[in-house]
Design a protein around this motif. Structure first.
Motif, PDB file in Angstrom:
ATOM      1  N   UNK A  58     109.905  64.375  -6.434  1.00 26.33           N
ATOM      2  CA  UNK A  58     109.093  64.354  -5.217  1.00 26.33           C
ATOM      3  C   UNK A  58     108.247  63.112  -5.082  1.00 26.33           C
ATOM      4  N   UNK A  59     108.063  62.370  -6.169  1.00 23.82           N
ATOM      5  CA  UNK A  59     107.274  61.139  -6.102  1.00 23.82           C
ATOM      6  C   UNK A  59     108.018  60.060  -5.318  1.00 23.82           C
ATOM      7  N   UNK A  60     107.248  59.192  -4.656  1.00 27.52           N
ATOM      8  CA  UNK A  60     107.815  58.074  -3.921  1.00 27.52           C
ATOM      9  C   UNK A  60     107.868  56.833  -4.814  1.00 27.52           C
ATOM     10  N   UNK A  61     108.931  56.035  -4.674  1.00 27.10           N
ATOM     11  CA  UNK A  61     109.085  54.824  -5.470  1.00 27.10           C
ATOM     12  C   UNK A  61     109.516  53.670  -4.570  1.00 27.10           C
ATOM     13  N   UNK A  62     109.093  52.466  -4.937  1.00 24.36           N
ATOM     14  CA  UNK A  62     109.491  51.262  -4.207  1.00 24.36           C
ATOM     15  C   UNK A  62     110.904  50.855  -4.604  1.00 24.36           C
ATOM     16  N   UNK A  63     111.700  50.468  -3.617  1.00 31.09           N
ATOM     17  CA  UNK A  63     113.076  50.051  -3.860  1.00 31.09           C
ATOM     18  C   UNK A  63     113.283  48.619  -3.374  1.00 31.09           C
ATOM     19  N   UNK A  64     113.925  47.825  -4.198  1.00 26.20           N
ATOM     20  CA  UNK A  64     114.362  46.493  -3.787  1.00 26.20           C
ATOM     21  C   UNK A  64     115.819  46.321  -4.184  1.00 26.20           C
ATOM     22  N   UNK A  65     116.677  46.144  -3.205  1.00 27.58           N
ATOM     23  CA  UNK A  65     118.097  45.966  -3.483  1.00 27.58           C
ATOM     24  C   UNK A  65     118.354  44.524  -3.912  1.00 27.58           C
ATOM     25  N   UNK A  66     119.554  44.282  -4.419  1.00 20.38           N
ATOM     26  CA  UNK A  66     119.927  42.949  -4.882  1.00 20.38           C
ATOM     27  C   UNK A  66     119.991  41.988  -3.698  1.00 20.38           C
ATOM     28  N   UNK A  67     119.170  40.948  -3.733  1.00 22.94           N
ATOM     29  CA  UNK A  67     119.072  40.014  -2.606  1.00 22.94           C
ATOM     30  C   UNK A  67     120.388  39.282  -2.359  1.00 22.94           C
ATOM     31  N   UNK A  68     121.212  39.129  -3.383  1.00 24.93           N
ATOM     32  CA  UNK A  68     122.486  38.427  -3.204  1.00 24.93           C
ATOM     33  C   UNK A  68     123.356  39.144  -2.184  1.00 24.93           C
ATOM     34  N   UNK A  69     123.350  40.465  -2.207  1.00 26.15           N
ATOM     35  CA  UNK A  69     124.138  41.235  -1.246  1.00 26.15           C
ATOM     36  C   UNK A  69     123.683  41.012   0.183  1.00 26.15           C
ATOM     37  N   UNK A  70     122.384  40.888   0.393  1.00 25.69           N
ATOM     38  CA  UNK A  70     121.856  40.657   1.741  1.00 25.69           C
ATOM     39  C   UNK A  70     122.242  39.272   2.249  1.00 25.69           C
ATOM     40  N   UNK A  71     122.190  38.284   1.367  1.00 23.74           N
ATOM     41  CA  UNK A  71     122.583  36.930   1.773  1.00 23.74           C
ATOM     42  C   UNK A  71     124.072  36.872   2.107  1.00 23.74           C
ATOM     43  N   UNK A  72     124.892  37.525   1.287  1.00 19.15           N
ATOM     44  CA  UNK A  72     126.335  37.526   1.541  1.00 19.15           C
ATOM     45  C   UNK A  72     126.658  38.200   2.864  1.00 19.15           C
ATOM     46  N   UNK A  73     125.967  39.298   3.163  1.00 17.29           N
ATOM     47  CA  UNK A  73     126.202  40.001   4.414  1.00 17.29           C
ATOM     48  C   UNK A  73     125.910  39.090   5.605  1.00 17.29           C
ATOM     49  N   UNK A  74     124.818  38.357   5.532  1.00 16.17           N
ATOM     50  CA  UNK A  74     124.462  37.466   6.644  1.00 16.17           C
ATOM     51  C   UNK A  74     125.464  36.328   6.773  1.00 16.17           C
ATOM     52  N   UNK A  75     125.889  35.759   5.652  1.00 17.42           N
ATOM     53  CA  UNK A  75     126.840  34.658   5.691  1.00 17.42           C
ATOM     54  C   UNK A  75     128.194  35.090   6.238  1.00 17.42           C
ATOM     55  N   UNK A  76     128.663  36.242   5.781  1.00 21.49           N
ATOM     56  CA  UNK A  76     129.963  36.733   6.225  1.00 21.49           C
ATOM     57  C   UNK A  76     129.939  37.091   7.709  1.00 21.49           C
ATOM     58  N   UNK A  77     128.783  37.611   8.164  1.00 20.44           N
ATOM     59  CA  UNK A  77     128.677  38.025   9.569  1.00 20.44           C
ATOM     60  C   UNK A  77     128.272  36.911  10.492  1.00 20.44           C
ATOM     61  N   UNK A  78     127.948  35.729   9.958  1.00 19.03           N
ATOM     62  CA  UNK A  78     127.495  34.619  10.809  1.00 19.03           C
ATOM     63  C   UNK A  78     128.660  34.003  11.561  1.00 19.03           C
ATOM     64  N   UNK A  79     128.455  33.585  12.806  1.00 23.84           N
ATOM     65  CA  UNK A  79     129.512  32.936  13.559  1.00 23.84           C
ATOM     66  C   UNK A  79     129.855  31.577  12.964  1.00 23.84           C
ATOM     67  N   UNK A  80     131.104  31.187  13.073  1.00 19.38           N
ATOM     68  CA  UNK A  80     131.531  29.897  12.536  1.00 19.38           C
ATOM     69  C   UNK A  80     130.897  28.764  13.327  1.00 19.38           C
ATOM     70  N   UNK A  81     130.525  27.707  12.623  1.00 15.72           N
ATOM     71  CA  UNK A  81     129.954  26.542  13.284  1.00 15.72           C
ATOM     72  C   UNK A  81     131.070  25.703  13.909  1.00 15.72           C
ATOM     73  N   UNK A  82     130.770  25.147  15.056  1.00 16.67           N
ATOM     74  CA  UNK A  82     131.746  24.269  15.695  1.00 16.67           C
ATOM     75  C   UNK A  82     131.894  22.994  14.899  1.00 16.67           C
ATOM     76  N   UNK A  83     133.113  22.527  14.714  1.00 11.08           N
ATOM     77  CA  UNK A  83     133.342  21.314  13.936  1.00 11.08           C
ATOM     78  C   UNK A  83     133.241  20.082  14.835  1.00 11.08           C
TER      79      UNK A  83
END
Length: 202
Positions: free
Chosen positions: A177-202
Motif C-alpha cells: 500500500x505504500x507509494x514509491x517513486x519510479x524512474x524508468x530507464x532513460x535510454x528507452x525514452x530517448x530511443x522512442x523519441x528518435x525512432x518516432x521522429x520524422x526524417x530530416x530532409x537531406x
C-alpha cells in the motif's frame, strides 16, 4: 546523474512548507559530510539541490519545488521518515547499478511482498503511461534503488530484493500500500523519441 546504489539510509529531521514549495532537512552524515551548496543528492530517488549543510549535525537542507511535490512522494514525507540517499556520480564512480537521473517519472504502489529463502519478491503497480518503458530483465529505479525487473504485465512489475537491499534501503520495510517513486530507464525514452521522429530532409 546517479547509479541507483544507495550510500546511506538518512532521516528527515525538518520540513518547512510554503504554498507551492518546501525546504526539507535530512540527516545523513556520510552524504552531507562533503556536500557543498549547489550539489545534487538523490533523496528516495529524487534529485534535490543542496542549499545549506550543517557538519555538526550531519544534515543538509534542500529546496523542493511544486513540480517535484506533484510528481513524486516527497509531498507525503514526514519528519522522522527514513530516506534513501545517494550523492551524484563522478567520472570515477563505479556504475554498479544503471544510469539514474533522479527525475521521477511516476509514482507506484506496492501491491504485494512474497518472502523467499534469503530474498523477497515485491510487486509494484505501474502507471499505464510507463508500461512501454519497462521490460523483463531491464532496469528500473524504485525510490532511487537500481533494481532488475523480474516480471512485467500491463499494470505492474516485479523485482527481487536481496538481503543487502532489504537491510540498507527503505524497501526492506515498506508495507503493501505504500507509494514509491519510479524512474524508468532513460535510454528507452530517448530511443522512442528518435525512432518516432520524422526524417530530416537531406
Amino acid at each position: 546523474m546517479f547509479t541507483g546504489i544507495i550510500e546511506e539510509l538518512g532521516e528527515v529531521t525538518a520540513i518547512e512548507r510554503s504554498a507551492d514549495s518546501a525546504l526539507i532537512t535530512v540527516r545523513g552524515p556520510l552524504v552531507a559530510g562533503d556536500a557543498r551548496d549547489g550539489d545534487s543528492i538523490a533523496v528516495n530517488g529524487v534529485c534535490l539541490t543542496v542549499v545549506s549543510t550543517d557538519p555538526a549535525t550531519g544534515t543538509f537542507v534542500a529546496d523542493v519545488m511544486r513540480e517535484t511535490l506533484e510528481r513524486s512522494t516527497v509531498d507525503s514525507v514526514r519528519v522522522g521518515d527514513p530516506v534513501n540517499l545517494e550523492r551524484a556520480a563522478t567520472l570515477a564512480t563505479r556504475l554498479g547499478g544503471h544510469l539514474v537521473q533522479g527525475h521521477v517519472d511516476g509514482v507506484g504502489t506496492i501491491l504485494s511482498r512474497h518472502p523467499g529463502d534469503r530474498w523477497e519478491d515485491v510487486r509494484v503497480a505501474l502507471p499505464p503511461d510507463l508500461n512501454r518503458y519497462v521490460v523483463e530483465k531491464g532496469s528500473i529505479a524504485v525510490d532511487g534503488v537500481s533494481l532488475t525487473v523480474t516480471a512485467v504485465d500491463e499494470a505492474s512489475f516485479s523485482v527481487s530484493l536481496i538481503p543487502t537491499t532489504m537491510r540498507v534501503t527503505t524497501l526492506g520495510h515498506r508495507p503493501v500500500g505504500d507509494l514509491v517513486n519510479l524512474e524508468v530507464d532513460v535510454i528507452g525514452k530517448h530511443l522512442e523519441k528518435l525512432v518516432g521522429a520524422p526524417e530530416r530532409a537531406s
